[in-house]
Structure formats: structure tokens, C-alpha cells
Design a protein around this motif. Structure first.
Motif, PDB file in Angstrom:
ATOM      1  N   ASN A  97      41.448  36.247  51.159  1.00 49.22           N
ATOM      2  CA  ASN A  97      40.021  36.000  51.390  1.00 49.22           C
ATOM      3  C   ASN A  97      39.484  37.071  52.341  1.00 49.22           C
ATOM      4  O   ASN A  97      38.314  37.438  52.269  1.00 49.22           O
ATOM      5  N   ARG A 120      46.174  37.320  47.040  1.00 46.42           N
ATOM      6  CA  ARG A 120      44.763  37.001  46.743  1.00 46.42           C
ATOM      7  C   ARG A 120      44.007  36.710  48.031  1.00 46.42           C
ATOM      8  O   ARG A 120      43.479  35.599  48.257  1.00 46.42           O
ATOM      9  N   LEU A 171      33.053  46.540  47.147  1.00 44.52           N
ATOM     10  CA  LEU A 171      33.024  45.242  46.455  1.00 44.52           C
ATOM     11  C   LEU A 171      32.749  44.063  47.391  1.00 44.52           C
ATOM     12  O   LEU A 171      32.501  42.957  46.940  1.00 44.52           O
ATOM     13  N   SER A 205      38.206  38.908  43.712  1.00 44.13           N
ATOM     14  CA  SER A 205      37.188  37.864  43.510  1.00 44.13           C
ATOM     15  C   SER A 205      37.125  36.828  44.639  1.00 44.13           C
ATOM     16  O   SER A 205      36.076  36.241  44.876  1.00 44.13           O
ATOM     17  N   ASP A 206      38.246  36.584  45.349  1.00 44.02           N
ATOM     18  CA  ASP A 206      38.228  35.559  46.402  1.00 44.02           C
ATOM     19  C   ASP A 206      37.873  36.139  47.771  1.00 44.02           C
ATOM     20  O   ASP A 206      37.897  35.428  48.778  1.00 44.02           O
ATOM     21  N   ASP A 261      40.396  43.151  39.897  1.00 37.05           N
ATOM     22  CA  ASP A 261      40.409  41.736  39.485  1.00 37.05           C
ATOM     23  C   ASP A 261      40.892  40.823  40.611  1.00 37.05           C
ATOM     24  O   ASP A 261      40.613  39.620  40.602  1.00 37.05           O
TER      25      ASP A 261
END
Ligand SMILES: NC(=O)c1ccc[n+]([C@@H]2O[C@H](COP(=O)([O-])OP(=O)(O)OC[C@H]3O[C@@H](n4cnc5c(N)ncnc54)[C@H](O)[C@@H]3O)[C@@H](O)[C@H]2O)c1
Length: 422
Positions: free
Chosen positions: A124, A122, A172, A146-147, A143
Motif C-alpha cells: 500500500n 502488493r 502512478l 493498484s493497491d 499491474d
């Protein structure tokens, strides 16, 4: 195989050799070392999760040490199945506490499972060389985006892919095109790829370059560097281009320019550096001389149509490490280096550390820039800010003990004035 949930590498016991080689590279990366010292004090990446997909080399190891010194929490995977240095991967895991997923020669399924390990972190910040992590995040796993505050991209091919996403309005998050920094592509692509590609070809084949007819496809930054180094070794260099301006530049630089259809008949060595697909294909293999050697230094292994070569062949065998012989029906033999993958990283060690010093200084400072400025950025591809580029050039010159002039106030005013020349 050494594996745990925190890493997947070839062999942890290779670490001691990796440490020595990482330190050797570090000695030639003074700009990155100075950034690391500052990062250790200021912690600009504290708690930032980085998902890095880069060639796992000694130079990349020093980039990972720098990001970690700045407080980053990193997962690293390979950006090419053949470019991993297994001792470096081991050292990163054992001695530098970096989670690594990379094994030299891994198959495609393992390669993508490693890219997915990076995505599972995940991140950053994503750090790509060829846009593979971003590819997965924009394809199968949006999905997990997001971070993310932003990404960086190391190479020409990756930047081209990302600009396509941007044009379609599908990007994105913001991405910094590290490749486009002057202190990156003017030096890494030209001098780094130039020297290390020749190194890969020589290590794989031990061929004499002097007196050989060598064909370089693409006269971009990589192609220019390679053509220049081949000429320096005494080769008779032919350049192939599709861009008339670059073809003209190659002619003025003293190279022969012709279409591949003509070059295929005369050259002994062919190296592609275009970022394009099927640059050497069936009709070219059909007219090549016995003993022709084909290699690629562009990002993906699509520049040489290997399926076409395989289809023309009646026999294949491995001759030496990174050299595969294809025998055609009429008995002619064609030699493919490193499975058509980046020959400088597969058969040699990639770019010398001294040039990666600047590329990875750009990566480090771009990551810091993203942390500081992401709120102001849109979902676009951005260049590296000029101040960062200039600062890296200044630092590099200083480490080389080279001093350059600065404008006097009078000169600065003169150059900035509309009235100049009156
Ligand atoms: N081996 C490495 O370590 C390394 C390092 C940096 C970049 N790269 C990769 O090398 C490739 C080239 O990078 P670059 O910075 O030189 O790009 P570039 O855009 O500066 O140059 C590519 C050149 O190839 C030409 N070209 C395109 N299609 C062609 C064709 N069919 N025939 C002949 N010429 C053609 C283009 O006109 C252009 O001049 C990219 O894939 C890049 O990602 C590899």
C-alpha cells in the motif's frame, strides 16, 4: 544462505549480534523511539502493507520496528547490493518478525529478485532509497501498483528520478520526498555522509588524511559535509563543481576549486558525491598519480567510469577488503574502493544512528501522513509537510537537552506586519 518463502538472507545464526547492534543504534535514536511508543498506542499503520527498499542497517531496523509497532505489515529488501548488514537482516527476521530479502554482495540478478519480492507483497506504501521499487512498478510491473496509496523517497537521486516521472505525467501515485525535508538533507546528507564517507575511506585504506590532497566532486549537501570533515582532518581539499554558485560558495568556504582535468594530476584521494555519471573518466585516469585512490559516495556506481579504468589496466588484484588495484600499462597504480559503490555504506556502517534518527522520523511520519491524507493527494512528488519537519527539529533539540527561544507575541506581530520598520 538462509532462505524460506518469507525471507532470503545470508545466515540466520548471525541474529544475536544484529540484535545487540540494533539496540545500540536505538539508544541514539530517541526521536524515532518516541514515535514508536506513540505508534504502538495509536496503530496508525494498522494493516498497511509496506514495501521498503532501504539500506539494511541497524538504523533501518529501528525504522522497521517503528512501522511494525504502528501496525504495518512489512517486506524489506536492500537498496544497494553492498550495503546490507547481514547480522541485522538476520535479527530482523528472527527477533523482530520482519520479512527481509537482502544479502551483502548479492549479484544483480539476486538484487532485482529481492526488489521484486517487495513488489510481490502488493504494498500500500512503497518506501524507497533510490526509487528501485517504484522503478519496477513503473516499468515491468505496473499491474502491482493498484493497491498503492503513496510512496516515500529517501535520497536525492531517487527524488530526481521521480520528478522526471512526474514531469512526463507518468507517476502512478503520490510520493513524499523525504530527502527534501530540512531535518533530512541538512543533517543526514551533510553530517551523516560527511563523517561516514571519511570513515569508509579510512577503514578501507588506513590512509593518513592530514597533509593529503583530497578532491571532492560535487559541493551539494553530501560534498559540503565531506569537504568540511576532510579539512578538519588536515587535508588540502580541492572541490569540483559544475554549478557556478556552488563553486563560488566552495571558494568562499576556503577550498580550491578547479576542473577535474587539473585536479586529476595532483590529488591523492578522489571522492565523487554528485549523483551524476562518468565524473571521473578515461582522460582523468590517464593523468592520475601512481597510488591515486578513487571512491564514490553518490547513490549509483556510475560516477566513476569503471569500465574505462578496467580497459586501461593491464592487471587487477584485490589488495585489501574493499580496495582493488588497477595497474595501467605504464606501471601506475590506481585504487578503486568498494567497486565504486557508496563507500560509506560498503566499507563502513553508513550514517551514525543519531542523524538517521531524524531521517527515519521523517519516513515514519510521512507514512502516517500518506495514510491520513492520500485521498487529497495527486500523482505528484510532495515535500514533507512543514509541521512534520518543525516537529522533528523540536523533538531532536529536546532529546539533546537544548532549549531555543520562541517569539514573544509582540515579536510575532512585528514580523507578520506590513507596517514593520515604520
Ligand atoms: N552516501 C550516502 O549515504 C548518501 C546520502 C545522501 C545522499 N547520497 C547521494 O549522494 C549524491 C549527492 O547528493 P546531494 O544531496 O549532495 O545532492 P546535491 O544535488 O545537493 O549535490 C550534487 C552536486 O553535484 C554537482 N555536480 C553534478 N554533476 C557534476 C559534475 N559532473 N562534476 C562536478 N559536480 C557535479 C551539482 O552541481 C550539485 O551541486 C546523490 O546521488 C544522493 O542520492 C548519498
Amino acid at each position: 544462505m538462509s532462505a524460506s518463502s518469507d525471507y532470503h538472507i545470508k545466515d540466520l545464526t548471525l541474529a544475536p549480534q544484529g540484535v545487540l547492534r540494533i539496540e545500540w543504534a536505538d539508544m541514539q535514536m530517541p526521536v524515532l523511539a518516541s514515535i514508536r511508543a506513540r505508534f504502538a498506542k495509536e496503530q496508525p499503520l494498522k494493516g498497511v502493507r509496506v514495501g521498503a527498499c532501504l539500506h539494511v542497517t541497524t538504523e533501518t531496523a529501528n525504522l522497521m520496528r517503528t512501522l511494525k509497532a504502528g501496525g504495518a505489515d512489512i517486506v524489506l529488501c536492500a537498496s544497494n547490493p553492498l550495503s546490507t548488514q547481514d547480522d541485522v537482516a538476520a535479527a530482523l527476521v528472527r527477533d523482530y518478525d520482519v520479512r527481509v530479502y537482502a544479502i551483502k554482495g548479492e549479484d544483480e540478478q539476486t538484487y532485482y529478485s529481492h526488489v521484486n519480492a517487495c513488489v510481490d507483497h502488493r504494498p500500500n506504501i512503497t518506501m524507497d532509497d533510490g526509487a528501485d521499487v517504484i522503478g519496477v512498478l513503473h516499468g515491468e510491473r505496473p499491474d502491482m501498483a493498484s493497491d498503492i496509496i503513496g510512496g516515500t523517497e529517501e535520497t536525492t537521486t531517487g527524488v530526481i528520478r521521480l520528478r522526471a516521472l512526474e514531469r512526463e505525467g507518468r507517476l502512478l501515485f503520490p510520493v513524499v520526498a523525504v530527502n527534501d525535508a530540512n531535518t533530512k538533507h541538512l543533517f543526514d546528507n551533510r553530517y551523516g555522509t560527511g563523517q561516514s564517507t571519511l570513515d569508509g575511506v579510512i577503514r578501507a585504506t588506513n590512509m593518513l588524511i592530514a597533509g593529503s590532497i583530497c578532491c571532492v566532486a560535487g559541493y551539494g549537501w553530501c560534498g559540503r559535509g565531506l569537504a568540511m570533515r576532510l579539512k578538519g582532518h588536515g587535508a588540502d581539499v580541492i572541490v569540483l563543481e559544475v554549478d557556478p554558485l556552488r563553486a563560488l560558495e566552495a571558494v568562499m568556504d576556503g577550498f580550491r576549486v578547479m576542473p577535474m582535468a587539473a585536479a586529476a594530476r595532483v590529488a591523492r584521494l578522489f571522492v565523487t558525491a554528485t549523483g551524476d555519471i562518468n565524473v571521473i573518466r578515461k582522460e582523468h585516469f590517464e593523468v592520475m598519480q601512481d597510488g591515486a585512490i578513487v571512491a564514490n559516495t553518490g547513490h549509483f556506481n556510475v560516477e566513476i567510469d569503471i569500465p574505462a579504468l578496467a580497459a586501461l589496466s593491464v592487471k587487477r588484484r584485490k589488495m585489501r577488503e574493499y580496495v582493488e588495484e588497477f595497474t595501467l600499462a605504464d606501471g601506475r597504480r590506481i585504487y578503486l574502493l568498494a567497486e565504486g559503490r557508496l563507500v560509506n555504506l560498503a566499507a563502513a556502517e553508513g550514517h551514525p544512528a543519531s542523524v538517521m534518527d531524524m531521517s527515519f522520523a521523517n519516513q515514519s511520519l510521512s507514512a502516517e501522513y500518506l495514510v491520513e491524507h492520500h485521498a487529497e493527494l495527486q500523482n505528484r512528488v510532495y515535500g514533507v509537510p512543514k509541521e512534520i519537519d518543525d516537529e522533528i527539529a523540536r523533538l531532536k533539540l529536546a532529546t539533546m537537552n537544548v532549549d531555543c527561544d520562541t517569539l514573544t507575541p509582540e515579536q510575532a506581530a512585528y514580523l507578520a506586519s506590513w507596517d514593520q520598520g515604520t
